[in-house]
Design a protein around this motif. Sequence first.
Motif, mmCIF file in Angstrom:
data_model
loop_
_atom_site.group_PDB
_atom_site.id
_atom_site.type_symbol
_atom_site.label_atom_id
_atom_site.label_comp_id
_atom_site.label_asym_id
_atom_site.label_seq_id
_atom_site.Cartn_x
_atom_site.Cartn_y
_atom_site.Cartn_z
ATOM 1 N N ALA A 1 58.031 50.476 39.278
ATOM 2 C CA ALA A 1 58.045 51.518 40.291
ATOM 3 C C ALA A 1 57.533 52.817 39.697
ATOM 4 O O ALA A 1 57.582 53.021 38.483
ATOM 5 N N VAL A 2 57.048 53.692 40.572
ATOM 6 C CA VAL A 2 56.650 55.039 40.190
ATOM 7 C C VAL A 2 57.494 55.995 41.025
ATOM 8 O O VAL A 2 57.716 55.764 42.213
ATOM 9 N N THR A 3 57.991 57.056 40.399
ATOM 10 C CA THR A 3 58.768 58.028 41.151
ATOM 11 C C THR A 3 57.885 58.679 42.212
ATOM 12 O O THR A 3 56.668 58.755 42.063
ATOM 13 N N ASP A 4 58.511 59.134 43.272
ATOM 14 C CA ASP A 4 57.763 59.620 44.425
ATOM 15 C C ASP A 4 56.858 60.805 44.097
ATOM 16 O O ASP A 4 55.848 61.020 44.765
ATOM 17 N N ASP A 5 57.203 61.559 43.055
ATOM 18 C CA ASP A 5 56.346 62.680 42.662
ATOM 19 C C ASP A 5 55.194 62.250 41.762
ATOM 20 O O ASP A 5 54.361 63.065 41.369
ATOM 21 N N GLY A 6 55.132 60.955 41.425
ATOM 22 C CA GLY A 6 54.015 60.420 40.655
ATOM 23 C C GLY A 6 54.015 60.751 39.182
ATOM 24 O O GLY A 6 52.993 60.600 38.521
ATOM 25 N N THR A 7 55.159 61.162 38.625
ATOM 26 C CA THR A 7 55.176 61.617 37.233
ATOM 27 C C THR A 7 55.830 60.637 36.271
ATOM 28 O O THR A 7 55.740 60.823 35.056
ATOM 29 N N ARG A 8 56.485 59.594 36.776
ATOM 30 C CA ARG A 8 57.219 58.698 35.885
ATOM 31 C C ARG A 8 57.137 57.252 36.366
ATOM 32 O O ARG A 8 57.252 56.976 37.554
ATOM 33 N N ILE A 9 56.947 56.327 35.417
ATOM 34 C CA ILE A 9 56.989 54.889 35.677
ATOM 35 C C ILE A 9 58.380 54.392 35.316
ATOM 36 O O ILE A 9 58.931 54.762 34.276
ATOM 37 N N GLU A 10 58.939 53.541 36.154
ATOM 38 C CA GLU A 10 60.257 52.991 35.868
ATOM 39 C C GLU A 10 60.214 51.467 35.869
ATOM 40 O O GLU A 10 59.596 50.850 36.739
ATOM 41 N N PHE A 11 60.878 50.870 34.894
ATOM 42 C CA PHE A 11 61.052 49.431 34.796
ATOM 43 C C PHE A 11 62.500 49.137 35.164
ATOM 44 O O PHE A 11 63.425 49.561 34.462
ATOM 45 N N ARG A 12 62.721 48.429 36.253
ATOM 46 C CA ARG A 12 64.075 48.172 36.731
ATOM 47 C C ARG A 12 64.362 46.667 36.759
ATOM 48 O O ARG A 12 63.529 45.872 37.157
ATOM 49 N N THR A 13 65.546 46.314 36.315
ATOM 50 C CA THR A 13 65.926 44.910 36.180
ATOM 51 C C THR A 13 66.254 44.300 37.534
ATOM 52 O O THR A 13 66.675 44.977 38.465
ATOM 53 N N TRP A 14 66.039 43.003 37.606
ATOM 54 C CA TRP A 14 66.378 42.247 38.808
ATOM 55 C C TRP A 14 67.683 41.510 38.579
ATOM 56 O O TRP A 14 67.886 40.954 37.507
ATOM 57 N N PRO A 15 68.597 41.451 39.548
ATOM 58 C CA PRO A 15 68.483 42.014 40.899
ATOM 59 C C PRO A 15 69.177 43.375 41.056
ATOM 60 O O PRO A 15 69.150 43.948 42.133
ATOM 61 N N THR A 16 69.816 43.866 40.000
ATOM 62 C CA THR A 16 70.653 45.062 40.141
ATOM 63 C C THR A 16 69.854 46.336 40.332
ATOM 64 O O THR A 16 70.337 47.296 40.934
ATOM 65 N N GLY A 17 68.620 46.382 39.792
ATOM 66 C CA GLY A 17 67.832 47.606 39.877
ATOM 67 C C GLY A 17 68.176 48.616 38.809
ATOM 68 O O GLY A 17 67.773 49.783 38.891
ATOM 69 N N ASP A 18 68.905 48.182 37.779
ATOM 70 C CA ASP A 18 69.244 49.095 36.690
ATOM 71 C C ASP A 18 67.975 49.528 35.957
ATOM 72 O O ASP A 18 67.037 48.737 35.781
#
Length: 265
Positions: free
Chosen positions: A171-188
Amino acid sequence: MPDLPETEFDCRALSPASGHTIVATADDLVAVDESGAATWRYPFGSGRPLGAQRTTCTYSRDGALVWLYLPDVYAGRGAEDRLVLLDAATGALVDEAPLPVPGGHSASIDLHPDGVHVLLCVGCGQDGTYTFLARATPGSPLACEPWPADPAALGSLWLQGMFEDGSTVLAVTDDGTRIEFRTWPTGDLAWSVTLADLGYDLESGGIEPLWIGRVVPVADGRLVVVEVLGEQEDAEGNLTEYTASHGLDWPGRTVLKQAMRGHRK
């Protein structure tokens, strides 16, 4: 395709189980066979559009169901957007769920490899981007809830897909400044990378605005390619487009600064 409506298509999808295709317009969803003959229609009405909006549709991984996002608020059809589940063979309504969003303009639907879950990402313009986890199981109501559960993430994540095994969501934050890697299925949150981590000086880099465009996993998720976009002013004051690609080593949690270079075009 003689039975298709003579209008612009919002989206289309090919069944993984047959040669049938679904085509969505602003007013209805049509399933057609290989000859172009309509096998069923699911109308949702024209309404009174309040702004730009697009319907989104896709088949389930086994081709038995159809997932349909309806931007009812901006289409002028109702007070809430909806996620709709249809029988792919007949177009019959299986179930639907309201979406608590300010009003979506468009959406993306990512199918999880387990064949049961999907991630829906609804873009609401200046009001942010809202993500939901939906589940379709035989004999049970359609489950749809905000994802991840962290309230701080509500309205702030723009989904970029997931690894092939479904273990990690990008995912990318809505402001376009950060990439996030989130685990499935919790989204941590497992790892994040900012524009500064990619080597950009946001205070005096000379590129403005600057944002993260696409994030694409390759090599079975071991490498993630990040596209950075922006505008740069030359010595004569002319603006030129800036684009750069960067590599991320996911297992090692490191930025491969030497992998790819930026360029202007």
